[in-house]
Design an enzyme around this catalytic site. Structure first.
Site, short mmCIF file in Angstrom:
data_model
loop_
_atom_site.label_atom_id
_atom_site.label_comp_id
_atom_site.label_asym_id
_atom_site.label_seq_id
_atom_site.Cartn_x
_atom_site.Cartn_y
_atom_site.Cartn_z
CG ASP A 33 18.78 37.11 32.17
OD1 ASP A 33 18.83 36.03 32.78
OD2 ASP A 33 19.77 37.67 31.67
N1 URA Z 1 22.01 35.25 28.15
C1 URA Z 1 21.70 36.23 29.03
O1 URA Z 1 22.57 36.93 29.51
N2 URA Z 1 20.42 36.40 29.35
C2 URA Z 1 19.41 35.67 28.83
O2 URA Z 1 18.24 35.89 29.16
C3 URA Z 1 19.75 34.66 27.91
C4 URA Z 1 21.06 34.47 27.60
#
Ligand code: URA
Length: 235
Positions: A104
């Site tokens: 993310d």
């Molecule tokens: N899980 C998440 O919620 N975000 C990420 O960036 C990676 C795994």
């Protein structure tokens, strides 16, 4: 056997026409001799090329470990913001490097980038269950019940079933810290698993992917090529 201009352009550092100019200007050495023509053909696995006295890396694929900082998108192109490719030299963008899986925008940590589609496919295949380990800070206390729920395999709010995951509590209080190991890579998975337990993730960092661990000497935003032994473990 490949033509010289094609070999030089395959590095992403020069276009075919730039490569032709370099050869014309006598700036390219092939196996220690000045190349006379771009029509010369060489074995990419055997030839030693130099441009302006500097060795040229003709490896078929490039593998980069990036410490992704928060605020950067795990995409190759995005009109709206900075992407992880913007943190690497331009030649990697030209070579078509892409991130192996996504983090993310606000997640930090280990991101592998490559142009080796086969390896990326193997690492991302849901069938392979490659372990991904994250460090998470969440609002609220974590308990043994949370660990048990992660271990049992959760069902998220939208009915999505997750494989069993491991939650190791590092500290618990008004804000808690934990290490989470998941064996799949569903959208926002770690955040959604915590949300299903009534906790909000306030910080998330990926520590490892399969046998590949983040090099903690890399500051956020810094990168390096994978070492031969790291690549060997991944393959
Ligand atoms: N899980 C998440 O919620 N975000 C990420 O960036 C990676 C795994």
């Amino acid at each position: 056997m490949e033509r010289l201009d094609k070999l030089l352009a395959s590095t992403g550092r020069w276009s075919r026409s730039e490569a032709r100019r370099l050869v014309r200007e006598g700036r390219v050495l092939a196996d220690g001799r000045i190349a006379a023509s771009v029509e010369e053909k060489y074995d990419p696995d055997a030839v030693r090329l130099c441009v302006d006295g500097e060795g040229v890396d003709l490896s078929r694929f490039v593998y980069v470990m990036l410490h992704k900082p928060a605020g950067v998108l795990s995409a190759t192109e995005d009109g709206r913001g900075k992407t992880v490719l913007d943190l690497l030299p331009e030649e990697y963008k030209k070579r078509g490097l892409f991130p192996v899986g996504r983090l993310d925008k606000d997640t930090e940590g280990l991101l592998l980038l490559t142009d080796d589609g086969q390896l990326a496919h193997e690492l991302l295949s849901p069938k392979k269950h490659v372990d991904k380990v994250y460090f998470a800070r969440v609002d609220g206390a974590l308990t043994a019940d949370d660990c048990a729920a992660f271990a049992a395999g959760m069902t998220l709010g939208d009915g999505l079933r997750c494989l069993p995951a491991e939650l190791e509590i590092v500290s618990s209080g008004a804000q808690s810290e934990a290490r989470v190991t998941v064996r799949e890579g569903k959208f926002h998975q770690v955040k959604r698993m915590f949300a299903a337990r009534g906790k909000t993730v306030v910080y998330l960092k990926r520590l490892s992917m399969g046998p590949l661990a983040l090099d903690e000497t890399l500051a956020p935003g810094a990168w390096r090529a994978l070492r031969a032994e790291e690549l060997g473990m991944l393959k």
